[in-house]
Design a protein around this motif. Sequence first.
Motif, PDB file in Angstrom:
ATOM      1  N   UNK A 193       0.841  -1.204   0.000  1.00 17.67           N
ATOM      2  CA  UNK A 193       0.000   0.000   0.000  1.00 17.67           C
ATOM      3  C   UNK A 193       0.875   1.254   0.000  1.00 17.67           C
ATOM      4  N   UNK A 194       1.960   1.210   0.776  1.00 14.79           N
ATOM      5  CA  UNK A 194       2.835   2.380   0.879  1.00 14.79           C
ATOM      6  C   UNK A 194       3.430   2.746  -0.480  1.00 14.79           C
ATOM      7  N   UNK A 195       3.905   1.720  -1.199  1.00 14.43           N
ATOM      8  CA  UNK A 195       4.468   1.958  -2.539  1.00 14.43           C
ATOM      9  C   UNK A 195       3.399   2.512  -3.490  1.00 14.43           C
ATOM     10  N   UNK A 196       2.234   1.902  -3.465  1.00  9.19           N
ATOM     11  CA  UNK A 196       1.165   2.313  -4.378  1.00  9.19           C
ATOM     12  C   UNK A 196       0.730   3.739  -4.092  1.00  9.19           C
ATOM     13  N   UNK A 197       0.659   4.058  -2.791  1.00  8.37           N
ATOM     14  CA  UNK A 197       0.237   5.391  -2.386  1.00  8.37           C
ATOM     15  C   UNK A 197       1.158   6.445  -2.998  1.00  8.37           C
ATOM     16  N   UNK A 198       2.452   6.193  -2.899  1.00 14.91           N
ATOM     17  CA  UNK A 198       3.414   7.152  -3.453  1.00 14.91           C
ATOM     18  C   UNK A 198       3.256   7.288  -4.962  1.00 14.91           C
ATOM     19  N   UNK A 199       3.005   6.151  -5.614  1.00 21.33           N
ATOM     20  CA  UNK A 199       2.874   6.209  -7.068  1.00 21.33           C
ATOM     21  C   UNK A 199       1.575   6.938  -7.463  1.00 21.33           C
ATOM     22  N   UNK A 200       0.523   6.714  -6.726  1.00 22.55           N
ATOM     23  CA  UNK A 200      -0.746   7.406  -7.007  1.00 22.55           C
ATOM     24  C   UNK A 200      -0.573   8.917  -6.815  1.00 22.55           C
ATOM     25  N   UNK A 201       0.117   9.299  -5.758  1.00 19.17           N
ATOM     26  CA  UNK A 201       0.341  10.731  -5.526  1.00 19.17           C
ATOM     27  C   UNK A 201       1.201  11.319  -6.635  1.00 19.17           C
ATOM     28  N   UNK A 202       2.183  10.538  -7.038  1.00 22.43           N
ATOM     29  CA  UNK A 202       3.031  10.992  -8.143  1.00 22.43           C
ATOM     30  C   UNK A 202       2.172  11.222  -9.388  1.00 22.43           C
ATOM     31  N   UNK A 203       1.277  10.258  -9.672  1.00 23.85           N
ATOM     32  CA  UNK A 203       0.420  10.354 -10.856  1.00 23.85           C
ATOM     33  C   UNK A 203      -0.509  11.556 -10.804  1.00 23.85           C
ATOM     34  N   UNK A 204      -1.123  11.759  -9.645  1.00 20.28           N
ATOM     35  CA  UNK A 204      -2.057  12.888  -9.491  1.00 20.28           C
ATOM     36  C   UNK A 204      -1.318  14.201  -9.707  1.00 20.28           C
ATOM     37  N   UNK A 205      -0.120  14.294  -9.144  1.00 21.40           N
ATOM     38  CA  UNK A 205       0.673  15.507  -9.286  1.00 21.40           C
ATOM     39  C   UNK A 205       1.101  15.683 -10.742  1.00 21.40           C
ATOM     40  N   UNK A 206       1.475  14.581 -11.347  1.00 23.43           N
ATOM     41  CA  UNK A 206       1.956  14.627 -12.728  1.00 23.43           C
ATOM     42  C   UNK A 206       0.890  15.177 -13.683  1.00 23.43           C
TER      43      UNK A 206
END
Lengths: 500, 500
Positions: free
Chosen positions: B204-217
Amino acid sequence: MNPKKAFSKLKKISEDSHAISDVSAIVSWDQEVNMPPKGLENRGRMMSWLAQQRHKNATNPEIGEALETTRSGDWNEKEKACLREWQRGWDLSTKIPADLVQRAALASVKGHESWKSAREKNDFSIFRDDLKELIDLSKERAECIGYTTESYDALLDMYQAGMNVQGIDALFTNLKNKLTPLLEEILDWQGEIEDDPVAGHYSQEEQKKFCEWGAKHIGFDFDAGRIDTAVHPFCSGAGPGDIRLTTRYNLENPFDSFFGSLHETGHGLYEQGLPSGKDEYGTPLSESVSLGIHESQSLFWESIVGQSPEFWEYVLPFFKEHFPGRADSVTHAQIVRRTNKVSRSLIRVEADEVTYPLHVILRFEIERDIFRGNLSVDDLPDAWNQKMQELIGVTPPNNTLGVLQDVHWSMGGFGYFPTYALGRLYSAQFTETLSKDVPSWKDDMAKGDCSPALEWSRKNIHSRGSIYRTEQLIEKVTGTPPSEEPFLNYLRKKYKSIFS
Amino acid sequence: MNPKKAFSKLKKISEDSHAISDVSAIVSWDQEVNMPPKGLENRGRMMSWLAQQRHKNATNPEIGEALETTRSGDWNEKEKACLREWQRGWDLSTKIPADLVQRAALASVKGHESWKSAREKNDFSIFRDDLKELIDLSKERAECIGYTTESYDALLDMYQAGMNVQGIDALFTNLKNKLTPLLEEILDWQGEIEDDPVAGHYSQEEQKKFCEWGAKHIGFDFDAGRIDTAVHPFCSGAGPGDIRLTTRYNLENPFDSFFGSLHETGHGLYEQGLPSGKDEYGTPLSESVSLGIHESQSLFWESIVGQSPEFWEYVLPFFKEHFPGRADSVTHAQIVRRTNKVSRSLIRVEADEVTYPLHVILRFEIERDIFRGNLSVDDLPDAWNQKMQELIGVTPPNNTLGVLQDVHWSMGGFGYFPTYALGRLYSAQFTETLSKDVPSWKDDMAKGDCSPALEWSRKNIHSRGSIYRTEQLIEKVTGTPPSEEPFLNYLRKKYKSIFS
């Protein structure tokens, strides 16, 4: 409308008032804990709408009519308590005209700004005129509310029903006269302070886990509450099933967050213990009595429990386990001395439990004299510094560390400070009775069981909501009126055993 | 009161209605994200108080009077839009009698319970009577609201102003007739599905970071919003400066949370782009047009952008970086095929973008026939299964995976489903115009710059708030009325290039 119907009407309005408070609490909590920075402007609109609803609800003319109708009714003790509190709320909401409320709100925004600037620049004159206006507005408010002896009584009563100059003066004068020499003695016993035996870096993540462990250990129900991080620690929430605590972290000192958490947890345990049954919820029966009693609960868990040698008999191994490498060799005696350091210090919010009440007495005496007209705003900085020397034995080197240190006056909060010290007196007085009723509570605590103390508080204080007023409750529980003696005895005994 | 004053009055009431919505949104969001379990009972009281305030505000008789007064005024385009939406809101709030609202609320609580039980036990008969009642209540509601052609129109219009059977029927019939053969073709192109090239465990921790990265991107402003975890993903918040997205995590599949986040971020970008100036905030000018347009924004970022080969040209290295060891050797072609799998599946919420609209058409046709009286509740399970076979080519093995799969009917939500498919059509139609206006947007995206696409949406859609109704807005932006053709062209072109 008959009296019974009038009572139901009042209960309905009171339930709505609780719903508004609970909604406001969540929206404010969210603002401190979660809100992104750009949300601030609209948060203001949301809070302002909620404030309007609160005002509308509290000044609904049907309250006045219903209260009149209930006069002819026949009521039991609980109903009487509800009616007493509803009447008090109605008086406070309607006696102050709307334009005064508005002027005071504006003045407090202005005062808060000039206070911040005065504090930054160490220049009392920047704050002077706004402070004068805030005092004048509070005098005006006191006249609207009314009082029997002197105007400051009205302000004291506003924060804690029944509190007045005469009562506090009596308590605080005795306290001051005995506490200043006791402080000398304790400082003598303490002698030279040793180096911090657990110095080091404590990450927020580690501290957070230890704070949660502590809150759980003393009985906080995490199914009915939570702990988060915020700039200013507080306890709020949406009713007894949802209590929110916050804490903040000092990376060089794990005791700040730990004792801060125990303090807020103490507030939270009180809230979790308030009655919430169908007949109680939404009425004064489900409300805490007063700020002073609330503070007595937080201080019990923060100081009387949290900073006691007995508590640390059980807690020390967990402390070592949570912070490996920084406390491996610390002894019980060292940690107890470390967490009970006493000093003549300048700042109230950083003061130890011995000197703390003296900081409050100073503010009380100044406020009392201002409202009596015996002290002018221009003389405030000097009066502050003189009293600091007299009471605590230090003189502030500047006004930023002196008269400008607290936020309260900048927002028109006169009459609030005494509750901070009253809480300390009440907590010691309650603890005396607890020790009579449950003689084993400290031994239980040393073995890791805090529940006897919590259960005693639940039964004697929490579950009683606002049935009794503060002084009544204290007499009911302890058999004597509020007194400074138990607190002084507690300090003498504890510090003698730790230091000498 | 003159027309100008009446307009100001309406604006004030509209601002209050926004404050109530924003407060309710925070309280609901908090319930999903933060509330401890024992907070549920009191949360109900808080939400119920807020619902009362919303109702009181929306049915304030002063609205009706003010609307009357404004008839004689002279208004610009923006003011006309406000008045149109205020009138619509007033009609919806006042045409339905309070007792019908109450009966419907009770029936939806009951229906929700029996639906859950029916779904668990795979027994439609448990839900049958409650569903019948919910349909009858919706028919009653439609009669109160009024319609020109048929009663289902009133329900469709309630969820999206201007939506009616005739318009949707025309669009959906064309879509269905062309999409079912296209699905055959796409499945042929796709051929046999290869093994998951990025199988593995994703914390979950890894996915969370990637989702935040995507939203920001893709452009989400984290100073004006946040992403959290909740059981059901949603987008809400308290106004444009404070947008809250939630997502959930499937530990075996990082694409669920990633595309889910992009979907909610699409909603969030729309909200963050709505006007919020002094004259607009609190009026319909600061509101999204409709559910269909909202969905078009989320689907643009989830599917048209997020599942495009161009997007992954830039994103794949970041995917590899965020999840080391599980995607090291995956190729661009593999990941694009992996994230664009098409299949004849039973569950709408798990469907790919090709079959998804067919699931919605099924529900629309069933609802239309129910409200025309051509389909009885008892015949629903069979009708469902027949249509599934006809449209998607599979027959549900039981009612749990068939007619009982969605929550909407159990709460009386008839007329809502079409917006899910309309959003797909709108998003493809908008994208055609975007590609004409900004031909380089896909190349920019492949190089990591999503801003040309976002800026186009901001200018053409977001910043227009509710000035135009849905169909007007689409014509204004694309030059043509809503059509299924752009969507079909998009699918054909994309899937041909990926699979054949």
